[in-house]
Each structure stands twice: as C-alpha cells, then as structure tokens.
Write an enzyme that holds these catalytic residues in place. Structure first.
Site, PDB file in Angstrom:
ATOM      1  CG  ASP A 126      -2.051   1.005   1.132  1.00 43.59           C
ATOM      2  OD1 ASP A 126      -1.895   1.995   0.394  1.00 43.59           O
ATOM      3  OD2 ASP A 126      -3.078   0.801   1.795  1.00 43.59           O
ATOM      4  NE  ARG A 128      -4.562   3.130  -0.204  1.00 46.79           N
ATOM      5  CZ  ARG A 128      -5.683   2.518   0.139  1.00 46.79           C
ATOM      6  NH1 ARG A 128      -6.853   2.991  -0.271  1.00 46.79           N
ATOM      7  NH2 ARG A 128      -5.651   1.433   0.897  1.00 46.79           N
TER       8      ARG A 128
END
Length: 204
Positions: A126, A128
C-alpha cells in the site's frame, strides 16, 4: 505537500445534490476532490469517508474489488443521514497508478494475490499517503468524524493529523465471486476489519 483550494461547484447525483470542492497538490500536480452534502458541523461528528480513486471500480463497474460499491454506499449513507463528506483522493491502485495496476491485475490473473502482485512489481503493498486530508478537512470545516472505512490505516492517519475519529462505521458491501480472494487478502494481509459476511458463499 502543499494543498491549494481551487473552486466549488454543485454535483447532482442519484442521491441528491452534493457540493464538489477542488484541490491541487502544487508539488505533485495531483488534483483531489472533497464532496460535501448538507451543512457540516465543526463541533459535532460528521459522517465521512476517505476514498482513493479506483477507475476500474468507480467508473468501469469492475467486480474485482469493492471500491465502486463502497463509494456508492458512502454517498447514499451520507444523503440519508442529511450531511457528510467524501475525500476523493487521486491515488489509483493503492498509489501505484493505473498502468501498474493493470500490470498487477495481469499477475493476479496468473495466480498472485493483490499484495504479492504489488511486491512482484517492486512496490509496497500500500503506497498511499494521507497528508492532504488535514488541509482538505480544514477547508470544509470538519474536526470530528464518523469514518466509514474497514481500513485501520485511515483511522490512524486521521488521528495523526489531529482529526478526532469518534466512530468507525464499517462499510462492507460488494462481495462477489470475482473479489472474494481479494477481500480475504485485504483482511488477512492488509489488516482490514471485515466480518464473516465477506467470506460466506451465498453469491457463488
């Protein structure tokens, strides 16, 4: 990261008329959107969601994920509540971008799960970031949130930036035979908080 507010317009939707607030990250050039509905209170908890862009799920009706279902459910929940917000962040493919997401899908078609596919492409599971949420929430006047999410990282990010998460509201929709393995991986490897609903076989 420098987030600049740009403009606000009306956005009619099947659930009612939202306000669409545009923001620009002046360092990266990325454009983000905050949707608001009704009157938001700075003193009371506001129902909201942080939603990362998913072209395939949000716009192309993909059944490989639950993103589009979550976005629609969040908008409906906000409209039924009478007020709320969605921060729509341009972080396609958990931050790896659209073309790399398609590459990851190709690897998943060959047997990799969503985390393994990212790692095989040289990315973290991930990628983000959530630095932009504080100035966006300041602009729309929100300090206390009832956050619609299954992702503990989003709860943590809000708290780190001084936003009080009064309640985590589960958003468990969109399970189908094409995304069951994906949802299980999100639960077991990415720590998403899901009930047994996502792992039953009634839709097979």
């Amino acid at each position: 990261m420098s987030i600049k507010y740009v403009a606000t317009s009306k956005l009619p939707t099947p659930w009612g008329v939202f306000a669409m607030h545009g923001f620009e990250d002046t360092e990266s050039g990325k454009e983000h959107v905050a949707l608001t509905f009704g009157t938001l209170s700075a003193d009371e908890p506001v129902l909201g969601r942080i939603h990362s862009e998913c072209l395939t799920g949000d716009a192309l009706f993909s059944l490989r994920c639950d993103c589009g279902f979550q976005l629609q459910a969040a908008m409906q929940n906000i409209a039924e509540t009478g007020s709320g917000f969605i921060l729509y962040l341009r972080q396609e493919g958990r931050g790896i971008g659209l073309l790399n997401k398609i590459r990851a899908y190709e690897l998943q078609d060959k047997g990799a799960n969503t985390v393994e596919a990212n790692e095989q492409l040289g990315f973290e599971a991930d990628m983000r970031k959530y630095d932009m949420i504080k100035p966006m929430l300041e602009q729309i006047g929100v300090k206390h949130v009832r956050l619609m999410t299954n992702n503990p990282r989003k709860v943590k990010a809000m708290k780190e930036f001084g936003i009080e998460v009064v309640e985590r509201v589960p958003l468990q929709v969109g399970k189908n035979r094409y995304n069951e393995a994906y949802l299980k991986t999100k639960s077991t490897e990415l720590g998403h908080m899901m009930s047994e609903y996502h792992f039953m076989d009634e839709n097979k």
